[in-house]
Scaffold this motif. Structure first.
Motif, PDB file in Angstrom:
ATOM      1  N   THR A 187       3.034   2.144  -6.700  1.00  0.00           N
ATOM      2  CA  THR A 187       2.930   2.445  -5.264  1.00  0.00           C
ATOM      3  C   THR A 187       3.726   3.707  -4.950  1.00  0.00           C
ATOM      4  O   THR A 187       4.384   4.283  -5.827  1.00  0.00           O
ATOM      5  N   CYS A 188       3.658   4.145  -3.695  1.00  0.00           N
ATOM      6  CA  CYS A 188       4.567   5.092  -3.046  1.00  0.00           C
ATOM      7  C   CYS A 188       5.136   6.231  -3.884  1.00  0.00           C
ATOM      8  O   CYS A 188       6.144   6.065  -4.582  1.00  0.00           O
ATOM      9  N   HIS A 189       4.504   7.376  -3.804  1.00  0.00           N
ATOM     10  CA  HIS A 189       5.143   8.586  -4.311  1.00  0.00           C
ATOM     11  C   HIS A 189       4.615   9.783  -3.546  1.00  0.00           C
ATOM     12  O   HIS A 189       3.625   9.680  -2.824  1.00  0.00           O
ATOM     13  N   GLY A 219      -1.357   2.497  -2.955  1.00  0.00           N
ATOM     14  CA  GLY A 219      -1.333   3.294  -1.728  1.00  0.00           C
ATOM     15  C   GLY A 219      -0.007   3.992  -1.475  1.00  0.00           C
ATOM     16  O   GLY A 219       0.973   3.785  -2.186  1.00  0.00           O
ATOM     17  N   ASP A 220      -0.003   4.815  -0.413  1.00  0.00           N
ATOM     18  CA  ASP A 220       1.067   5.795  -0.181  1.00  0.00           C
ATOM     19  C   ASP A 220       1.141   6.714  -1.399  1.00  0.00           C
ATOM     20  O   ASP A 220       2.199   6.920  -2.011  1.00  0.00           O
ATOM     21  N   ILE A 221      -0.030   7.262  -1.707  1.00  0.00           N
ATOM     22  CA  ILE A 221      -0.184   8.171  -2.847  1.00  0.00           C
ATOM     23  C   ILE A 221       0.384   9.535  -2.469  1.00  0.00           C
ATOM     24  O   ILE A 221       0.852  10.290  -3.307  1.00  0.00           O
ATOM     25  N   GLU A 222       0.337   9.867  -1.198  1.00  0.00           N
ATOM     26  CA  GLU A 222       1.014  11.019  -0.594  1.00  0.00           C
ATOM     27  C   GLU A 222       1.471  10.584   0.802  1.00  0.00           C
ATOM     28  O   GLU A 222       1.030   9.545   1.289  1.00  0.00           O
ATOM     29  N   TYR A 223       2.334  11.401   1.392  1.00  0.00           N
ATOM     30  CA  TYR A 223       2.878  11.090   2.714  1.00  0.00           C
ATOM     31  C   TYR A 223       2.536  12.233   3.670  1.00  0.00           C
ATOM     32  O   TYR A 223       3.165  13.287   3.620  1.00  0.00           O
ATOM     33  N   TYR A 224       1.547  12.000   4.539  1.00  0.00           N
ATOM     34  CA  TYR A 224       1.192  13.026   5.520  1.00  0.00           C
ATOM     35  C   TYR A 224       2.365  13.337   6.454  1.00  0.00           C
ATOM     36  O   TYR A 224       2.527  14.460   6.905  1.00  0.00           O
ATOM     37  N   GLY A 404       2.431  -3.226  -3.085  1.00  0.00           N
ATOM     38  CA  GLY A 404       3.040  -1.906  -2.983  1.00  0.00           C
ATOM     39  C   GLY A 404       3.871  -1.821  -1.722  1.00  0.00           C
ATOM     40  O   GLY A 404       4.377  -2.832  -1.233  1.00  0.00           O
ATOM     41  N   ASP A 405       4.019  -0.622  -1.210  1.00  0.00           N
ATOM     42  CA  ASP A 405       4.647  -0.318   0.081  1.00  0.00           C
ATOM     43  C   ASP A 405       6.168  -0.349   0.078  1.00  0.00           C
ATOM     44  O   ASP A 405       6.804   0.575   0.570  1.00  0.00           O
ATOM     45  N   ARG A 406       6.772  -1.388  -0.429  1.00  0.00           N
ATOM     46  CA  ARG A 406       8.238  -1.483  -0.401  1.00  0.00           C
ATOM     47  C   ARG A 406       8.809  -0.620  -1.532  1.00  0.00           C
ATOM     48  O   ARG A 406       8.254  -0.607  -2.624  1.00  0.00           O
ATOM     49  N   HIS A 407       9.915   0.052  -1.246  1.00  0.00           N
ATOM     50  CA  HIS A 407      10.433   1.051  -2.194  1.00  0.00           C
ATOM     51  C   HIS A 407      11.490   0.469  -3.122  1.00  0.00           C
ATOM     52  O   HIS A 407      12.397   1.166  -3.552  1.00  0.00           O
ATOM     53  N   TRP A 408      11.386  -0.815  -3.366  1.00  0.00           N
ATOM     54  CA  TRP A 408      12.281  -1.438  -4.344  1.00  0.00           C
ATOM     55  C   TRP A 408      11.472  -2.451  -5.143  1.00  0.00           C
ATOM     56  O   TRP A 408      10.441  -2.943  -4.688  1.00  0.00           O
ATOM     57  N   LYS A 430      14.318   8.769  -6.835  1.00  0.00           N
ATOM     58  CA  LYS A 430      14.738   9.340  -5.551  1.00  0.00           C
ATOM     59  C   LYS A 430      13.883   8.842  -4.384  1.00  0.00           C
ATOM     60  O   LYS A 430      14.211   9.080  -3.233  1.00  0.00           O
ATOM     61  N   HIS A 431      12.827   8.145  -4.674  1.00  0.00           N
ATOM     62  CA  HIS A 431      11.986   7.556  -3.618  1.00  0.00           C
ATOM     63  C   HIS A 431      12.426   6.117  -3.306  1.00  0.00           C
ATOM     64  O   HIS A 431      11.981   5.508  -2.342  1.00  0.00           O
ATOM     65  N   ALA A 432      13.309   5.558  -4.160  1.00  0.00           N
ATOM     66  CA  ALA A 432      13.722   4.156  -3.989  1.00  0.00           C
ATOM     67  C   ALA A 432      14.747   4.037  -2.873  1.00  0.00           C
ATOM     68  O   ALA A 432      15.686   4.830  -2.801  1.00  0.00           O
TER      69      ALA A 432
HETATM   70 FE   FE2 Z   1       5.904   4.127   1.032  1.00  0.00          FE
END
Ligand code: FE2
Length: 486
Positions: A187-189, A219-224, A404-408, A430-432
């Motif tokens: 997820t998330c990067h 998801g959250d493949i990029e952050y608009y 996904g979604d949660r950064h931990w 650094k995204h965690a």
């Molecule tokens: Fe995210």
């Protein structure tokens, strides 16, 4: 005379090579696949002006938080541009730019062990109205088969081939067939928080070494809605896709692995997004269209279940398109998945005789999540439908939620229930963030506030079927494992 002719011929060959190399178009974004099942897959590609992204480009200006809010509210494309791109520069000159270009593409594909059965498509023009992309849906594939894909680019009929790229995918085995499998879920990067500045996110290199049979991005493949730039226009949204898809680790991985793409709030529109919202000049509808119909392999429905052999079935659910507003009063009418998707999920999960069932969701269902969040089933704002779903899932003893979604990273097993949830964690260290490492709750079997990914394996041993779910760090080292058997 013979020698002169040979010399001229070699000169001709070399001049041809040099000419085409300079000219493009190229496959700077490689190609992606999506929605694979036993018989079909969708292939996506894009033509680019240059073979690589412009890493040495000019840096974006970063507006203050207050200015970001103002630019969003005013939705003036010129102000949005001028606040982020230094005077005198074009977007193509900015760091990471990988602009598109007109041209034609064709695809050749064949089973790895049957190169004689090659299928070659006609040449097709990429669509400048869709960011110079093109998609093919391939049907009549064989199950449980590795396919080679070759793409060729040309400027036009007269130009000859200007670029070639090769990759692969594999189709899932049929429901009766038992085979060992492994897969990865992330997820998330985003570009800004990549952990290898030149190449992208290290976890892609680590995952590729594991030869996953398939891969799911939740998801959250990029952050608009993060700076450099805030993607408050469609042009800037596309810029961010062009940039992240040109990173070498990402490009190398996606072209070789069967992939399922899901979206969440930041790559649909903005933080905690729901229908009716807008971001800068971009409407909710355009946000969905850019993801669902342009930048990723497309499918009729944005959710799917796929059987991966006798022992595994996966469900990938859509968490944005059908949801209510986050601040609507909770109750039977409030939804995230929508009634049609929920009915489909409940029915197909009951019908399935797979040994292990994986529910892959962009957002958590069990949590625990932070008290100040109100966007998912683990939050009190959606407890009515959340409870209904948890009650449904608890009747099975072979369902595992991967979110996904949660950064931990975490593993939750709600005490006294069959409910398990595996949070993959963010794509780089650094995204965690978002949870305190010391805050270990009774339901936590594992908690790690760091980046990485989830690796899964299904295999046979001692006459039994096993499912192993392992959390890995960004280098692929296993940091926790849970093992299930039936
Ligand atoms: Fe995210």
């Amino acid at each position: 005379m013979k020698q002169t002719l040979l010399f001229l011929f070699i000169l001709f060959l070399f001049s041809g090579c040099t000419k085409t190399k300079e000219a493009g178009p190229y496959f700077g974004n490689g190609f992606h696949n999506g929605w694979a099942d036993q018989n079909s897959i969708v292939i996506w590609t894009r033509l680019t002006k240059n073979p690589e992204l412009n890493l040495a480009g000019e840096k974006f200006l970063v507006p203050s938080a207050k200015d970001h809010r103002r630019l969003d509210a005013e939705a003036n494309p010129d102000s949005i541009f001028n606040a982020q791109i230094p005077q005198g520069f074009t977007l193509d000159q900015m760091e990471g730019a990988c602009p598109g270009i007109k041209g034609e593409v064709r695809m050749i594909y064949y089973p790895l062990n049957q190169p004689d059965s090659r299928v070659e498509t006609e040449w097709s023009a990429v669509d400048p109205g869709k960011n110079f992309t093109h998609q093919w849906k391939i049907v009549n594939l064989n199950a449980d088969t590795k396919y080679v894909v070759e793409l060729e680019a040309r400027r036009n009929k007269k130009s000859g081939v200007t670029a070639r790229i090769e990759g692969a995918f594999r189709t899932p085995p049929e429901s009766a067939s038992r085979s060992d499998l492994n897969f990865c879920i992330v997820t998330c990067h985003d570009y800004s928080r990549r952990d290898d500045p030149e190449n992208g996110h290290k976890m892609y290199k680590a995952m590729l070494r594991m030869f996953p049979d398939f891969f799911v991005h939740t998801g959250d493949i990029e952050y608009y809605d993060k700076p450099a730039p805030y993607a408050l226009t469609e042009e800037l949204m596309r810029f961010k896709w062009d940039r992240i898809f040109a990173l070498p680790y990402q490009r190398d991985f996606y072209k070789q692995v069967t992939t399922y793409w899901m979206k969440d709030d930041h790559d649909a529109l903005t933080n905690d997004a729901y229908p009716g919202m807008k971001y800068g000049t971009v409407s909710w509808e355009r946000g969905l269209e850019i993801f669902d119909k342009e930048q990723f392999p497309s499918n009729d429905k944005p959710y799917k279940t796929v059987r991966w052999g006798k022992d595994l079935q996966i469900w990938m659910v859509e968490g944005r398109n059908f949801r209510s507003k986050n601040d609507d009063p909770d109750g039977p009418a409030k939804t995230i998945w929508g009634s049609e998707q929920k009915e489909w999920l409940f029915r197909t999960m009951k019908e399935s005789d797979a040994t292990f069932k994986l529910l892959i969701t962009p957002d958590p269902i069990l949590g625990p999540d932070r008290d100040n969040k109100g966007d998912n089933y683990a939050n009190k704002e959606f407890s009515y439908e959340g409870n209904q779903i948890r009650e449904f899932l608890n009747q099975f003893d072979n369902v595992y939620i991967c979110n996904g979604d949660r950064h931990w990273q975490y593993v939750t097993n709600l005490p006294g229930t069959n409910l398990w949830e595996f949070s993959t964690g963010a794509g780089s260290d650094k995204h965690a963030e978002g949870w305190n490492q010391e805050d270990v709750r009774p339901e936590h079997r594992f908690l790690r506030v760091k980046g990485g990914f989830l690796k899964g394996s299904v295999y046979q041993a001692e006459n039994k079927s096993w499912l192993k779910l392992e959390h890995c760090d960004v280098d692929g080292n296993v940091v926790h494992e849970e093992l299930f058997t039936r």
